[in-house]
Design a protein around this motif. Sequence first.
Motif, PDB file in Angstrom:
ATOM      1  N   MET B  23      86.884  60.296  53.259  1.00  0.00           N
ATOM      2  CA  MET B  23      86.142  59.878  54.448  1.00  0.00           C
ATOM      3  C   MET B  23      85.114  58.828  54.030  1.00  0.00           C
ATOM      4  O   MET B  23      84.631  58.827  52.899  1.00  0.00           O
ATOM      5  N   ALA B  29      81.842  63.430  60.253  1.00  0.00           N
ATOM      6  CA  ALA B  29      82.883  64.455  60.395  1.00  0.00           C
ATOM      7  C   ALA B  29      82.942  65.470  59.246  1.00  0.00           C
ATOM      8  O   ALA B  29      82.986  66.672  59.502  1.00  0.00           O
ATOM      9  N   PRO B  30      82.938  65.028  57.962  1.00  0.00           N
ATOM     10  CA  PRO B  30      83.031  66.036  56.893  1.00  0.00           C
ATOM     11  C   PRO B  30      81.838  66.985  56.875  1.00  0.00           C
ATOM     12  O   PRO B  30      81.991  68.171  56.555  1.00  0.00           O
ATOM     13  N   ASN B  48      94.878  70.508  62.367  1.00  0.00           N
ATOM     14  CA  ASN B  48      94.163  69.239  62.431  1.00  0.00           C
ATOM     15  C   ASN B  48      94.990  68.213  63.203  1.00  0.00           C
ATOM     16  O   ASN B  48      96.165  68.009  62.886  1.00  0.00           O
ATOM     17  N   LEU B  53      89.888  62.357  59.938  1.00  0.00           N
ATOM     18  CA  LEU B  53      89.686  63.589  59.182  1.00  0.00           C
ATOM     19  C   LEU B  53      90.986  64.033  58.520  1.00  0.00           C
ATOM     20  O   LEU B  53      91.018  64.368  57.335  1.00  0.00           O
ATOM     21  N   SER B  57      91.660  63.536  54.396  1.00  0.00           N
ATOM     22  CA  SER B  57      91.438  64.783  53.668  1.00  0.00           C
ATOM     23  C   SER B  57      92.713  65.302  53.028  1.00  0.00           C
ATOM     24  O   SER B  57      92.717  66.340  52.387  1.00  0.00           O
ATOM     25  N   TYR B 135      85.288  66.684  66.895  1.00  0.00           N
ATOM     26  CA  TYR B 135      84.225  65.841  66.314  1.00  0.00           C
ATOM     27  C   TYR B 135      84.297  64.518  67.061  1.00  0.00           C
ATOM     28  O   TYR B 135      85.243  63.770  66.963  1.00  0.00           O
TER      29      TYR B 135
END
Lengths: 359, 311
Positions: B23, B29-30, B48, B53, B57, B135
Amino acid sequence: MAKKKMLLMKGNEALAEAAIQAGCRFYAGYPITPQNEIPEYLSKRMPEAKGVFIQAESEIASINMVYGASAAGVRAMTSSSGPGISLKQETISFLAGAELPAVIINIQRGGPGLGNITASQADYFQAVKGGGHGDYKCIVFSPFNVQEMWDLTMRAFDKADAYRMPVIILGDGVVGQMMEPFHPTKYVRPGLPEKDWILDGCRGREPRVIRTLFVGSGELEKQNILLQKKYVLIRKKEVMFDAYDIEDAELVVVAFGIAARIALSAVKELRRKGKKVGLFRPVTLFPFPEKQIADIADRKKRFIVVEMNAGQMVEDVRLAVNGKADVLFYGRPGGAVFNPEELYRKIKAAYPRVAGTAG
Amino acid sequence: MATGLTLKELSKKEDRFTHGHRMCAGCGAPTIVKMVLLATDYPVIAANATGCLEVSSCISEYTAWKIPWIHTAFENAAATISGVETMYRSLKKQGKIDKDVKFIAFGGDGGTYDIGLQSLSGAMERGHDMLYVCYDNGAYMNTGIQRSSATPLGADTTTCPAGDIIPGKLRVRKNLTKIMAAHNIPYAAQASPSHWMDLMKKVRKAHEFIGPKFMNILSPCNRGWRSQTNDAITLSRLGVNSCYWPLYEIEDGVTKITYTPKDKIPVADFMKPQGRFKHLFAPANEWLLKKVQEEVDKEWEKLKKQAECGC
């Protein structure tokens, strides 16, 4: 002699501008890489051209907006890539069934699934063999440089209107993203039949119907036979291809789109080394240049098909060749892009050891 | 026993969303994902939606998730977790599993407000025991900052570019938190990473309800907001204090504001550090800046009334 005016643009932007020049006044799209330059460019350009730009809430919504706009008589377009094109398939089938013109851009990325965002040619089957449900076809153009992103987009609108059907431009992440100079050919509108089927208000005339539901006995079969007649006509009249150094070739490379662009470098290099190699490039994937390939096969050539997929167009080449010559294949799936040296080696390895013995 | 929500206690807990993801520096977001997972004292299975994200990830062969994690197409996080959760309930009924597991779906605003709304609405209505966390950074940041239905009024994006013809986005945001509450789910809430205790308490509370829960969390994105990389927490705090992003929860249909700013600041204070609103500070667009303030005030007043009447 006056120098040709040249423009330097990204393939996606050239395509978007060509659509405007060709009279496209409705675009609906949805974000997905590597085609985002198209909606971004048109979000600015469409209002200037007094056209409509809509970012929809999904690919499904965007192609259904195109369905509506097309029924209202306007030249309409949508664009996407792999996963988004899959979502649009239902309505592509509806467009074909309802005989509505539309231009659909697929800037291919690696698949299946989310895949990756590099260039790929793995959506050949999806574009050429139907993709959605039912017996239908789309005309499919395969641009291999920015010039063709421009020219074929204009042509796509004309053919969509001429045959009242969806037309697909099957590009890829490389032709979409790369910049190179091209000549912005002026759009000349060909003679086209009047759109006497559009839904623009029936005051003073008989109401019209656009539909895909034919439930009366025998009705749907009749409609399907009409569609098939149209596809026969297209097979006869709309084939486009390019051939380089075919005449004396011992080995003919068959490739479309960006794979052909890369293969061309390899073919030229092999020619310099004295190898009799040619390149045959289908520009229309439907209609497929089957007759031209069959003619080459009659002259006992050997073929190698190169594609950025696991082997899709090669099936159509084999059908066209019909056992009359060897058809080899080299492909890289999953969004892997060839380089010219790699194709040079692969094509050289396929070259007949003793000239004249191929086939 | 639940871990205390103190920094000291939390610092001893294992991160279930680890470092090493890709990210952007300064992305909200994280941080949000970490907070959500830290607040969860149960085994978790996460779905997800496609987006920054997900992409960043799980770069091939690596994962930042120390939990079972599943991704499908853009529009399907809520449907996918519905399938996982239903199978879990079936296995539990058959006596093949005895653990208490929580199910969380993460999605950005594009995958939640727009293309994923149908599957989200379906999951909420069917009543799966899950928490959906959006998010919300207010645009399709992953594909290059295209507008979404969460993009705020007046913001400049690549598909509603501010210029001579339009001054950025002309429509107000969709009020997704309220749309979710209108599904008559047990719990819907809005949170912000600037108010981490509030955020984590809401996650805890959500897990204690059986059924579908929804949380909408403000997620600063310096690429799309055209802001500084060290501004995420500051900006989300300004968002809360201007009441652009009020912190509240709707529990069994009853609205409660969980944080009321002492001094409600003008929304311009939140917008000024963000390049996406730069054009609104030009004299020609003064009317729009005023309209943004009016919209924020109107929504805030509505929310207060809703909280006062206990509905």
